[in-house]
Write an enzyme that holds these catalytic residues in place. Structure first.
Site, PDB file in Angstrom:
ATOM      1  N   GLU A 298      20.282  16.615  14.259  1.00  0.00           N
ATOM      2  CA  GLU A 298      20.999  15.690  15.452  1.00  0.00           C
ATOM      3  C   GLU A 298      20.811  16.029  16.714  1.00  0.00           C
ATOM      4  O   GLU A 298      21.572  16.566  17.718  1.00  0.00           O
ATOM      5  CB  GLU A 298      22.456  16.807  15.173  1.00  0.00           C
ATOM      6  CG  GLU A 298      22.890  16.173  13.472  1.00  0.00           C
ATOM      7  CD  GLU A 298      24.349  16.841  13.539  1.00  0.00           C
ATOM      8  OE1 GLU A 298      24.815  15.974  12.823  1.00  0.00           O
ATOM      9  OE2 GLU A 298      25.188  17.819  13.529  1.00  0.00           O
TER      10      GLU A 298
ATOM     11  N   ASP B 253      28.204  16.938   4.023  1.00  0.00           N
ATOM     12  CA  ASP B 253      28.706  17.666   5.654  1.00  0.00           C
ATOM     13  C   ASP B 253      30.120  17.626   5.320  1.00  0.00           C
ATOM     14  O   ASP B 253      30.840  17.252   5.667  1.00  0.00           O
ATOM     15  CB  ASP B 253      28.065  16.873   6.752  1.00  0.00           C
ATOM     16  CG  ASP B 253      28.876  17.609   8.296  1.00  0.00           C
ATOM     17  OD1 ASP B 253      28.206  18.413   7.884  1.00  0.00           O
ATOM     18  OD2 ASP B 253      28.468  16.432   9.099  1.00  0.00           O
TER      19      ASP B 253
ATOM     20  N   GLU C  12      37.268  19.400   9.448  1.00  0.00           N
ATOM     21  CA  GLU C  12      36.693  18.545  10.058  1.00  0.00           C
ATOM     22  C   GLU C  12      37.013  17.021   9.062  1.00  0.00           C
ATOM     23  O   GLU C  12      37.265  16.000   9.783  1.00  0.00           O
ATOM     24  CB  GLU C  12      35.285  18.959  10.279  1.00  0.00           C
ATOM     25  CG  GLU C  12      35.052  17.289  11.026  1.00  0.00           C
ATOM     26  CD  GLU C  12      33.333  17.914  10.743  1.00  0.00           C
ATOM     27  OE1 GLU C  12      32.233  16.783  11.832  1.00  0.00           O
ATOM     28  OE2 GLU C  12      32.886  19.030  11.704  1.00  0.00           O
TER      29      GLU C  12
END
Length: 702
Positions: A294, A368, A396
């Site tokens: 990333e 993820d 998240e």
């Protein structure tokens, strides 16, 4: 007299004030039942330890303070025991017959000569044993004939904090960072000590202080002095500090030409920096690294492998017994590929090439931290390399701090999964604890959900995820049910019926969340910027694998990502037994169906319904289940502190609103492709798809 007054004030303050959640599960209030209190008091006449080290002294003080609160009387720390009876003896001894079979940090608790002995091989074990004894008292268990032994199944039980130098937290939903960097090292907040107590009480023994998307500033003397101060706070609680590092730090801080891990000047820079750290913090744990992921820098920038980068750092840490933990969260942006396969492609060929003080840290699933994922295919695929498990406590993808989601069932689902790599019973847990491949360097890691909110985790019920992580990191064989019961009794209430009601809500909460967000294996359809709310229509982003359509592949024929041999063939990364389990859409367990198959809308499932009917029904069922959670919570109102009850009640109302948004957005969006009516008896959403898109668009504003 002054001591008595101070204790009285402490006692009054802990019982008279409304409960704001600050004390977590460490509530040592007076035991209400006089008979029960008297029974425990028989073994709490004094506390004694011969050990003078800081951790042993912490253990004795924790016992003293906690028992005084529970029993309502002063508990002395004895200078000698002679013929004393009815006390608690903390004993650190490698020769005690009860400790012979224990691992480091393990403990035995038993009665001897009318005393309770907490015995261990090392001081940390005595501390964990002290908290285990307190846990039994808090939850009302008998200790009169106690005889137990317990050892951790993994060596490092670690929290990763994604905290930044300016006090923000990436994916943090409970306020700002715990670490007040601008006040450190001069000001030591009491919260740091209380944080250490909470971790030690569940066996957590390592902490990464900063974000994996790391600022090189943490390696400057300015910040190392602050880290040193925190390490001093945590040391008496048996906790080591680690740092996430920026791989380009030599170039950023040292003004080197580059950060090539094979360049002699770069190796020298890291050796010198590491020596500098250990002079300040002799028990420093080591480095956590996110590299070539990333946008983060890494060894591949110079044509090197992940092993080249990890081994360079391992060389610098080796003389100090430090450890490198190298994250496997990497994925190339390939619109025609499958992100599911990327980490396997990069790391499987490197098995056996890492230094012996390197661990590879692997997320529980291949994408993820979704609300449900199949276990990561790297577990079982790298037998020569110790693999650390990475879970995410901070929610998240689980509704932030407005959704009640108890994560222990998610953790257990992964840990109990069978890889079959050495035959039946080769569970992910056995890969992680080292027993399958005979590794002694082992770790389970959780991305922390703590922040500066008074109750630590935003949603008070999310404290249970911190607690559950610690308990499962210590012993992955514990059940979600047992852990929930412990936490409820220590945190909320001991009223039997209320405990049962709350436990039932907690155990069902994760599945309820899956139902109203991503049922049947749907995944990665959340809002793109902050990962909040539904956005299944997302077609464009900075990378193709950040969109929703990349994953759900909805069309007029069906739904789901074909990862069999006729698709991306990601299923081939698993053992033949797992491929057989998941490879046939007719027999694939429904929770993983859309992970591995593009399923026709009209296909009849094992439930007797078509895919479309089952899929849309799950959304309606999920909303109804949130309403059930609200009703169940209201039923225990009289047994819960009013402030805590009101806060959780309000968040459940917010969760209901969010569940309706998920249901309406997803049902209306996917109905376009299924071209079928909402199944009976469910009503059609009153809001249009266009209205839902406007609502979600507001979510994404920054």
């Amino acid at each position: 007299m002054l001591k008595k007054i101070s204790f009285l004030l402490l006692f009054i303050s802990s019982t008279a004030w409304a409960d704001d959640g600050y004390r977590l599960w460490l509530k040592f209030d007076l035991i209400k039942n006089p008979t029960q209190r008297a029974t425990y008091a028989k073994f709490s006449q004094f506390i004694y330890t011969e050990q003078q080290d800081a951790i042993s002294q912490t253990a004795s003080k924790e016992l003293q303070t906690s028992l005084q609160g529970l029993l309502g009387k002063r508990i002395p720390i004895a200078k000698n025991i002679q013929d004393k009876k009815g006390g608690i003896l903390l004993k650190v001894s490698a020769t005690d017959a009860k400790t012979q079979a224990l691992a480091d940090d393990g403990f035995a608790i038993y009665t001897q000569n009318n005393n309770i002995v907490v015995s261990s091989k090392n001081p940390s074990g005595a501390l964990y044993g002290a908290f285990a004894l307190l846990r039994r008292i808090q939850t009302g268990l008998d200790i009169s004939k106690i005889d137990i032994a317990d050892s951790p199944k993994v060596r490092l039980r670690m929290l990763n904090h994604w905290d930044n130098p300016l006090g923000t937290i990436e994916r943090g939903y409970a306020g700002s960072s715990l670490w007040k960097w601008y006040e450190l090292p001069e000001v030591i907040d009491q919260r740091y000590i209380d944080y250490a107590r909470a971790n030690a009480s569940v066996g957590i023994n390592a902490v990464v202080l900063n974000n994996v998307n790391a600022s090189a500033r943490f390696l400057t003397d300015e910040y190392l002095q602050k880290v040193k101060a925190l390490a001093a706070v945590f040391r008496p609680y048996g906790i080591k500090v680690f740092l996430s590092l920026n791989f380009a730090a030599p170039k950023i801080l040292g003004k080197t030409k580059n950060s090539d891990p094979l360049a002699p000047e770069i190796r020298t820079w890291w050796n010198n920096k590491t020596q500098e750290i250990y002079k300040l913090i002799p028990d420093f744990g080591g480095y956590l690294v996110k590299a070539n992921s990333e946008g983060e820098p890494g060894p591949q920038d110079f044509g090197r492998t992940h092993a080249d980068g990890a081994n360079m750092l391992a060389e610098a840490l080796k003389p100090h017994q430090g450890i490198v933990i190298w994250r496997a969260f990497v994925y190339a942006a390939d619109p025609k590929g499958d992100r599911f396969k990327e980490a396997y492609k990069d790391f499987k060929p490197l098995d056996g090439t890492f230094a012996d003080n390197v661990m590879v840290q692997v997320k529980n699933g291949p994408i993820d931290f979704q609300s449900r994922e199949p276990f990561h295919p790297l577990f079982g695929a790298m037998p020569k390399t110790p693999l650390a498990m990475e879970f995410q406590l901070t929610q998240e993808y689980l509704g932030f701090s407005t959704n009640l989601v108890y994560e222990a069932p998610l953790f257990k689902e992964c840990l109990d999964s069978d890889t079959y790599v050495q035959g039946k019973g080769s569970t992910v847990a056995k890969v992680v604890d080292g027993s399958l491949d005979k590794h002694t360097l082992t770790a389970i890691v959780g991305v922390a959900n703590t922040g500066s909110d008074r109750n630590w985790t935003g949603h008070l019920m999310s404290q249970a995820n911190w607690y559950a992580f610690g308990r499962l990191a210590w012993n992955h064989a514990l059940s979600s049910e047992q852990i929930a019961e412990e936490w409820i009794k220590m945190t909320l209430t001991q009223h039997p019926q209320s405990v049962t009601v709350i436990q039932d809500v907690m155990l069902k909460s994760r599945e309820i969340y899956v139902d109203f967000t991503t049922p049947l294996g749907l995944h990665h359809v959340m809002g793109q910027n902050i990962h909040f709310g539904p956005e299944p229509w997302l077609e464009r982003s900075a990378r193709p694998d950040w969109t929703a359509i990349y994953y759900h592949r909805a069309d007029s024929l069906g739904l789901g990502f074909n990862r069999t041999a006729t698709g991306s063939n990601a299923l081939s990364l698993y053992s033949p037994e797992v491929q057989q389990l998941w490879g046939n859409p007719d027999t694939c367990p429904l929770p993983y169906l859309l992970w591995f198959h593009h399923v026709p809308w009209t296909k009849q499932l094992s439930t007797g319904k078509s895919l479309w009917d089952e899929f849309s029904s799950r959304y309606y069922k999920g909303v109804a289940s949130v309403e059930w959670m609200q009703k169940q919570w209201k039923s225990v109102a009289n047994q819960i502190d009013p402030a805590i009850f009101a806060d959780v009640d309000g968040r459940l109302a917010a969760q209901h609103r969010e569940a309706l948004n998920w249901r309406d957005a997803c049902v209306l969006y996917f109905q376009q492709y299924a071209n079928q009516p909402i199944p009976a008896p469910y009503p059609k959403p009153t809001r249009s798809l266009a209205e839902m898109k406007k609502i979600v668009e507001i979510y994404q504003l920054r």
